[in-house]
Scaffold this motif. Structure first.
Motif, short mmCIF file in Angstrom:
data_model
loop_
_atom_site.label_atom_id
_atom_site.label_comp_id
_atom_site.label_asym_id
_atom_site.label_seq_id
_atom_site.Cartn_x
_atom_site.Cartn_y
_atom_site.Cartn_z
N VAL A 685 0.73 -1.21 -0.04
CA VAL A 685 -0.09 -0.03 -0.12
C VAL A 685 0.78 1.34 -0.08
CG1 VAL A 685 -1.90 1.23 1.23
CG2 VAL A 685 -2.03 -1.12 1.01
N PRO A 686 1.77 1.33 0.89
CA PRO A 686 2.68 2.56 0.77
C PRO A 686 3.44 2.66 -0.60
CG PRO A 686 3.11 1.43 2.94
CD PRO A 686 2.10 0.50 2.16
N LEU A 687 3.60 1.50 -1.09
CA LEU A 687 4.64 1.59 -2.19
C LEU A 687 3.57 2.04 -3.40
CD1 LEU A 687 6.97 0.86 -4.10
CD2 LEU A 687 5.98 -1.42 -4.27
N ALA A 688 2.28 1.54 -3.35
CA ALA A 688 1.47 1.98 -4.33
C ALA A 688 1.21 3.33 -4.17
CB ALA A 688 0.17 1.24 -4.31
N VAL A 689 1.02 4.04 -2.89
CA VAL A 689 1.02 5.60 -2.91
C VAL A 689 2.09 6.38 -3.44
CG1 VAL A 689 0.58 7.37 -1.14
CG2 VAL A 689 -0.59 5.41 -0.70
N ALA A 690 3.36 5.90 -3.09
CA ALA A 690 4.59 6.31 -3.53
C ALA A 690 4.73 6.52 -4.87
CB ALA A 690 5.74 5.75 -2.85
N GLU A 691 4.35 5.37 -5.79
CA GLU A 691 4.47 5.46 -7.05
C GLU A 691 3.19 6.20 -7.87
OE1 GLU A 691 6.60 3.35 -9.58
OE2 GLU A 691 7.80 4.54 -7.94
N GLY A 692 2.16 6.13 -7.10
CA GLY A 692 0.95 7.08 -7.52
C GLY A 692 1.38 8.31 -7.45
N LEU A 693 2.03 8.96 -6.51
CA LEU A 693 2.29 10.40 -6.39
C LEU A 693 3.53 10.61 -7.55
CD1 LEU A 693 2.34 10.72 -2.36
CD2 LEU A 693 0.70 11.84 -4.18
N ARG A 694 4.37 9.65 -7.61
CA ARG A 694 5.45 10.00 -8.64
C ARG A 694 4.97 10.37 -9.79
NH1 ARG A 694 8.73 7.31 -11.84
NH2 ARG A 694 7.60 5.46 -11.88
N VAL A 695 3.89 9.53 -10.39
CA VAL A 695 3.57 9.55 -11.85
C VAL A 695 2.25 10.64 -11.98
CG1 VAL A 695 4.14 7.44 -11.99
CG2 VAL A 695 1.98 7.60 -11.62
N VAL A 696 2.13 11.47 -10.83
CA VAL A 696 1.05 12.43 -11.23
C VAL A 696 1.51 13.56 -12.39
CG1 VAL A 696 0.06 14.60 -9.98
CG2 VAL A 696 -0.11 12.19 -8.94
N PRO A 697 2.77 14.13 -12.32
CA PRO A 697 3.08 15.03 -13.29
C PRO A 697 2.77 14.50 -14.84
CG PRO A 697 4.89 14.89 -11.67
CD PRO A 697 3.83 13.70 -11.43
N LYS A 698 2.84 13.28 -14.75
CA LYS A 698 2.53 12.59 -16.35
C LYS A 698 0.99 13.03 -16.69
CE LYS A 698 3.28 8.30 -18.70
NZ LYS A 698 3.80 6.97 -18.85
N MET A 699 0.04 13.46 -15.72
CA MET A 699 -1.20 13.92 -16.10
C MET A 699 -1.26 15.35 -16.80
SD MET A 699 -3.28 12.69 -12.64
CE MET A 699 -3.47 11.01 -12.27
N TYR A 700 -0.11 16.11 -16.53
CA TYR A 700 -0.11 17.37 -17.20
C TYR A 700 1.06 17.36 -18.10
CZ TYR A 700 2.56 18.54 -12.86
OH TYR A 700 3.44 18.16 -11.67
N GLY A 701 1.46 16.23 -18.65
CA GLY A 701 2.38 16.53 -19.74
C GLY A 701 4.05 16.47 -19.32
N GLU A 702 4.28 16.25 -17.97
CA GLU A 702 5.56 16.00 -17.50
C GLU A 702 6.00 14.66 -17.46
OE1 GLU A 702 8.25 17.82 -13.69
OE2 GLU A 702 6.65 18.58 -14.22
N GLU A 703 7.18 14.48 -17.85
CA GLU A 703 7.87 12.96 -17.76
C GLU A 703 8.31 12.89 -15.94
OE1 GLU A 703 8.30 9.44 -18.78
OE2 GLU A 703 7.48 10.88 -20.06
#
Length: 841
Positions: A685-703
């Motif tokens: 669960v913490p890993l999923a949260v960390a990875e989910g937060l890490r990829v949020v910039p992808k939603m607005y076009g940032e790698e």
């Protein structure tokens, strides 16, 4: 289907603007007219407004006019763009000799092209093993290749596919138990494919551990075997398997609505992959457990080869289907695979028939197993009579036959490479190999598709003008078959077929495929530092110095006591990393929590159900197969070409005490699973949260930042440190950097958007860094524990590599061991920086 030829200016404009290679194909218009293939829906999946239905021809109909379809068409990502700099450099001369296993599932027509490929690979010094169904043993061995049986009955597979041409089985198959038999066969073949990578030759007992895998996608084991062994894998196939916007998946038909046809084409591949994984994912994951591999997540299974960018080579002529522009440099279209023409002397009956009149029409359906061969034979004869042609009817696996007629010859096995030189036209099921052979000989073609890629090839031939439109086998009658034969005998069809043949003869499909295979290999990691023509299997590290050595070099050094076994570490020449990618922190955390809860519920139920199953097993008189996970078939089975299963039979006649013990053990395992799943949730669960937060910039076009792979506790700590450092700096600096970048690109509006990105980045990037301090080390510790607890497969690979190394040492001729030792010493002292020129016979 219509292929629209573009103007030269449009092609060059697209290539320069989009950075696509110059070989961009023409645009395809895959709009089927009602009389081309049946479109009527015969079954529905998921209700009356479902995205997916099943057509009468067995293909999956994807209706993009539904709410889900429209949502998919909006959310579908843009395909990756490739530049000319992405083109892979192809070595002119390949030096390293490899143990290559080719895994093929399918009919004789599927196996034959890979025999041609294997023969070409042997010319480069590779040791080639073709692993396929037991019935093809003689076919493979007489072609000069090693053979390994993987089990499975291709005749049964063909019969199943004729009854169920699509991905969703019929009710009749469900009632008759076909699905369970097919799933059991897939499980058997998965196991057979793994054993083909590591077990000795069944006849000579020569040790063999694969150093590279080539496979067709329906073998399904390929990527997973490669992951377990840490070796490269390359897929080759006769139908499109990689998503493209140029044309839809051959197993799907599209109902567009207002959706862009290119987007619809792209979506069709994901739908087919998802349905395939739904049917087989649980079997594959159970089998992966026996290889000490973690299960593939449901969200990753369907797109696994795409995500991993597994190299693909398509075995068809670019003269028929050029490479789509949105396929990357790891995907090639090389031409059909043709084996060398066999030496063939026709039997007197065939020779006399060919000389008795004008060239006949060939009619045959090869490995297709048909429910009512008498009815089909009658249709063929009636069509032949009405057209007045002479005909050769191949009996095939369905044993087509009829009354003796002076203008009809019923034929058994005969190589198409020879026969198609002597006929006027060909009528067949549309297998890629048969289609290719007919076109190479310039013969107009009529295709009667049954399943798979056969409609695809029927439409491609018709689009090229080299034959009639395909006639689905359920619609076949004497009238439409006679019309197809008549069209094939026109001068226009003959001229189109000859034009295709001219282009195909200029291609070297097999040689190009071998070049594609070599170009995608990790040459630097593959090469042994002592024997430059051998593949490395081990690493030896002393201080900061590390060298790669082959199986033979390692055994020479061990034999001469230059190293000990503990010094050698297994080398992964190509690491396959599978991860559960997250889209955002909310869905990531919820899916991880749901998965954990599901595992706990399943394990809890097992506390009570598993003992009951053990009790019922004792109550049964049927012996129960129990896999030992690693055992191999007996020598006698291997000599007979068997060995399709390595199960042992557990006797059902247990005593009461034995049954009670088995029941207690089963319950105890389930309790252990409950505890393990609960503990695992602390990491997941913490890993999923960390990875989910890490990829949020992808939603607005940032790698998003990639902090590296976590393989053990050490790498977990390193990744956590990088994640925290980047989260702090990027999150805080983003408030200033993002508006600045936006302003430079789009002025005031860009600055406003940049400020929004910066505001979103503060909590997400900082949060990813903080949560990652716990999540990534926890993930690393979990992987270290799992690796220590699940080491049987790794230990077995280690043992088998040593066995092959000792065999190579025993059989090596003219090997100067002192030169091996001196080269090793120089490498360790840093006096040599390149592979030595040591050769052996």
């Amino acid at each position: 289907m219509v292929i629209k030829e573009p103007s030269k200016s449009s092609v060059s404009k697209r290539s320069s603007e989009d950075n696509f290679p110059d070989y961009a194909p023409p645009p395809y218009d895959w709009t089927y007219a009602p009389d081309e293939l049946p479109q009527k829906s015969s079954a529905r999946v998921g209700g009356g407004s479902s995205l997916i239905t099943v057509g009468d021809d067995g293909r999956i109909e994807v209706d993009l006019n539904t709410k889900l379809g429209r949502a998919l068409s909006i959310s579908i990502p843009n395909p990756p763009r490739y530049t000319l700099q992405d083109v892979i450099e192809r070595p002119e001369n390949w030096l390293i000799k490899l143990n290559i296993v080719i895994q093929v599932v399918g009919s004789r027509g599927d196996v034959q092209p890979f025999i041609a490929l294997g023969s070409e690979l042997q010319k480069h010094g590779h040791r080639v093993r073709l692993a396929t169904h037991n019935v093809f043993q003689d076919f493979v061995r007489t072609s000069g290749l090693e053979f390994y049986p993987i089990g499975g009955d291709p005749a049964e597979l063909m019969a199943y596919m004729v009854k169920n041409p699509g991905l969703i089985p019929s009710m009749q198959s469900l009632r008759q138990g076909d699905i369970q038999r097919k799933r059991a066969m897939v499980a058997e073949m998965l196991d057979g494919c793994w054993r083909s990578c590591i077990e000795p030759d069944p006849v000579s007992h020569t040790p063999f551990v694969a150093e590279a895998i080539i496979a067709n996608p329906p073998s399904f084991a390929h990527v997973h075997c490669a992951q377990a062994l840490g070796i490269p894998v390359h897929l080759m196939f006769t139908m499109p398997w990689n998503a493209t916007r140029a044309f839809p998946h051959p197993l799907a038909s599209i109902k567009l609505g207002k959706t862009d046809p290119m987007i619809a084409n792209y979506i069709s591949y994901g739908v087919v992959e998802f349905l395939t994984w739904q049917g087989l994912g649980d079997i594959i994951n159970k089998w992966r457990y026996t290889l000490d591999l973690e299960p593939v997540p449901l969200s990753e299974g369907p797109s696994l080869t795409e995500t991993l960018k597994v190299p693909f080579t398509y075995c068809w002529s670019p003269a028929l289907v050029p490479k789509p522009a949105d396929w990357g440099p790891h995907i090639d279209v090389c031409g059909f695979f043709f084996r060398d023409a066999p030496n063939y002397t026709p039997p007197p009956e065939l020779d006399a028939f060919l000389k008795a009149g004008p060239p006949p029409v060939y009619i045959g359906f090869g490995s297709i197993v048909i429910d009512d061969p008498k009815r089909l034979s009658a249709i063929l004869l009636e069509a032949v009579e009405s057209t007045g042609v002479r005909a050769i009817i191949s009996r095939g696996w369905s044993k087509l036959d009829g009354p003796p007629l002076p203008h009809v010859l019923y034929l058994g096995d005969c190589p198409h490479e020879w026969l198609f030189q002597h006929v006027a036209a060909v009528v067949h099921h549309g297998g890629a190999g048969t289609t290719a052979c007919g076109l190479l000989n310039g013969k107009p073609t009529a295709i009667v598709p049954f399943f798979g890629d056969q409609p695809f090839w029927g439409n491609m031939v018709a689009a090229a003008g080299a034959g009639s439109k395909p006639i689905p086998h359920l619609q076949l009658d004497a009238k439409n078959l006679a019309e197809a034969i008549t069209l094939c005998l026109t001068p226009e069809a003959a001229a189109a077929a000859r034009d295709i043949a001219t282009k195909m003869r200029a291609e070297s499909g097999v040689k190009t495929a071998v070049a594609s295979f070599h170009a995608n290999l990790p040459c630097t990691r593959l090469q042994c530092d002592i024997f430059p023509d051998r593949s490395a299997s081990w690493t030896i590290k002393k201080g900061k110095k590390e060298i790669r050595v082959s199986k033979l070099a390692a055994e020479v050094l061990l034999w001469n006591i230059k190293i000990d076994h503990k010094t050698l570490k297994l080398l992964e020449t190509k690491r396959t990393h599978m991860e559960n990618r997250r889209w955002d922190p909310v869905t990531g955390a919820s899916s991880a929590a749901f998965g954990t809860a599901s595992n706990i519920v399943d394990a809890t139920a097992g506390i009570f159900m598993k003992p009951y199953e053990e009790f019922k097993r004792n109550d049964s008189n049927v012996p129960t197969p129990v896999s030992d996970g690693h055992s191999s078939s007996s020598a006698s089975d291997r000599d007979n070409g068997e060995g399709s299963s390595h199960s042992i039979m557990e006797s059902s006649g247990r005593s009461g005490m034995q049954t009670a013990g088995a029941m207690a053990a089963a319950s105890g395992k389930s309790v252990g699973r409950v505890v393990t799943s609960s503990v695992k949730s602390i990491v997941d669960v913490p890993l999923a949260v960390a990875e989910g937060l890490r990829v949020v910039p992808k939603m607005y076009g940032e790698e998003p930042k990639n902090h590296g792979e976590v393989t053990d506790w050490k790498s977990g700590v390193i990744v956590a440190g990088k994640s925290f450092g980047h989260g702090m700096t990027d999150g805080l600096m983003g408030l200033f950097v993002q508006p600045y970048k936006g302003a430079r690109a789009e002025g005031a509006w860009g600055a406003a958007k940049g400020f929004g990105k910066g505001v979103i980045g503060v909590p997400t990037k900082l949060g990813a860094g903080v949560v990652g301090l716990v999540a990534y080390p926890g993930q690393g510790i979990a992987k270290s524990i799992r690796s220590a607890a699940h080491s049987k497969t790794r230990d077995r690979i280690l043992m088998l590599r040593h066995e092959e190394g000792r065999w190579l040492l025993r059989t090596a001729q003219s090997l100067d061991q002192s030169q091996v030792i001196s080269t090793y010493d120089e490498l360790m002292r840093g006096k040599r920086t390149h592979a030595a020129q040591i050769t052996i016979e």
